[in-house]
Design an enzyme around this catalytic site. Structure first.
Site, short mmCIF file in Angstrom:
data_model
loop_
_atom_site.label_atom_id
_atom_site.label_comp_id
_atom_site.label_asym_id
_atom_site.label_seq_id
_atom_site.Cartn_x
_atom_site.Cartn_y
_atom_site.Cartn_z
CB SER A 10 -0.86 0.04 1.15
OG SER A 10 -0.15 0.24 2.29
CE LYS A 70 -3.50 2.71 12.17
NZ LYS A 70 -4.16 1.70 11.67
CB THR A 108 -14.60 6.07 11.05
OG1 THR A 108 -13.26 5.47 11.66
CG2 THR A 108 -15.92 5.85 12.07
CB ALA A 109 -13.41 1.07 8.50
CB SER A 110 -11.73 2.86 13.62
OG SER A 110 -11.64 2.94 14.93
NE ARG A 113 -9.25 6.91 13.68
CZ ARG A 113 -8.45 6.48 12.98
NH1 ARG A 113 -8.85 5.89 11.84
NH2 ARG A 113 -7.19 6.74 12.85
CG ASN A 132 -6.22 4.25 -0.63
OD1 ASN A 132 -7.03 5.29 -0.80
ND2 ASN A 132 -5.66 3.66 -1.45
CB VAL A 133 -5.14 8.00 3.31
CG1 VAL A 133 -5.42 9.63 3.37
CG2 VAL A 133 -4.67 7.54 4.49
CB THR A 135 -10.25 5.26 -1.28
OG1 THR A 135 -9.54 4.80 -2.18
CG2 THR A 135 -11.77 4.94 -1.39
CB CYS A 222 -8.83 -5.63 15.26
SG CYS A 222 -9.14 -7.04 14.50
#
Length: 274
Positions: A10, A70, A108-110, A113, A132-133, A135, A222
């Site tokens: 990536s 992380k 967000t996908a977290s 968060r 990715n960032v 996207t 995760c």
């Protein structure tokens, strides 16, 4: 001797590996590898982001591996260790966009968060936003969401210029390892270990070690909304429900991740994690 560095392909992973390679005391080359996570398969935990790289390390196909700290699971492949952590970038999360209106959509996908955003403001509409960032920034600019959350460290390492406000309310505790790079090696490869240690920052390594201890004691994964951050003076922790309806927030002085985690478990984190 040229040191071979294993990395994902990536844009962020390559930028991080190139940064490390440029600072090693001898010539280094990158070996790009696809992990199970890159292929959308493998176990649903952090190991999917390091599995093929660890196998290449153990097979002697690479000498060092560079990871976003992380993304490194609590248990490393036998015979390997995190041998260096360069100076850490700012671990803060950035809120990019406008959330001034009630019910603003934040992408967000977290899970961490999500939990922290809703603990901060229960009116927010937190929606899943992957990619990715670049996207995620494109989707935000196209109006898919009013705002999104990105790690400042990732944006900085990619050289992306974007206006964002640091999320500084007490509930916004970064993910363990956020902003740090973990350099992994075989423990019996004295040459590679010695080279990596020359670029390690003692405080960054100590703080990452403390954060990983806390995560292990909490038995977090995760799939649990957990934030742990050590800065050398104290260790902070957050455990919450994904809907932001309940959370445990704590801090202890010094570098004692185990003490922090056990205090949080006693305060109700065990039930939240369950």
């Amino acid at each position: 001797m040229t040191l071979r560095i294993g990395t994902r392909a990536s844009a962020l992973a390559l930028a991080q590996a190139e940064w490390v390679a440029a600072r090693l005391p001898e010539e280094a080359s990158l070996v790009t590898l696809r992990t199970s996570g890159d292929d959308g398969r493998g176990p649903a935990d952090k190991s999917r982001w390091v599995d093929t790289i660890e196998r290449a390390l153990l097979a002697g196909e690479v000498d060092l591996a560079v990871h976003s700290a992380k993304d490194v699971p609590g248990e490393l492949a036998d015979g390997t260790a995190i041998v260096a952590v360069p100076s850490r970038e700012d671990p803060v999360d950035l809120l990019i966009g406008d959330v001034s209106r009630p019910g603003a959509r934040v992408g967000t996908a977290s899970l961490r968060r999500r939990a922290q955003l809703l603990a901060w403001r229960e009116d927010l509409d937190v929606v899943e936003l992957r990619g990715n960032v670049d996207t995620r920034l494109r989707k935000w600019r196209e109006g898919a969401v009013d705002a999104l959350v990105l790690a400042r460290a990732g944006v900085s390492r990619l050289g992306i210029s974007v206006d964002g406000a640091p999320l500084e309310a007490p509930v916004f505790v970064p993910a363990a390892g956020q902003g740090a790079l973990a350099v992994q090696a075989r423990v019996d490869d004295a040459h590679a270990v010695a080279a990596a240690r020359l670029i390690s920052d003692p405080l960054s390594l100590a703080c990452l070690t403390v954060e990983r201890v806390a995560v292990r004691v909490l038995e977090a994964s995760c799939h649990t909304p957990v934030g742990i951050h050590a800065d050398g003076r104290a260790v902070r922790g957050f455990v919450g429900r994904p809907d932001g309806s309940a959370w445990v927030l704590d801090e202890v002085d010094g570098l004692d991740g185990e003490r922090l985690a056990r205090r949080m478990l006693a305060a109700g984190a065990r039930e939240l994690l369950a």
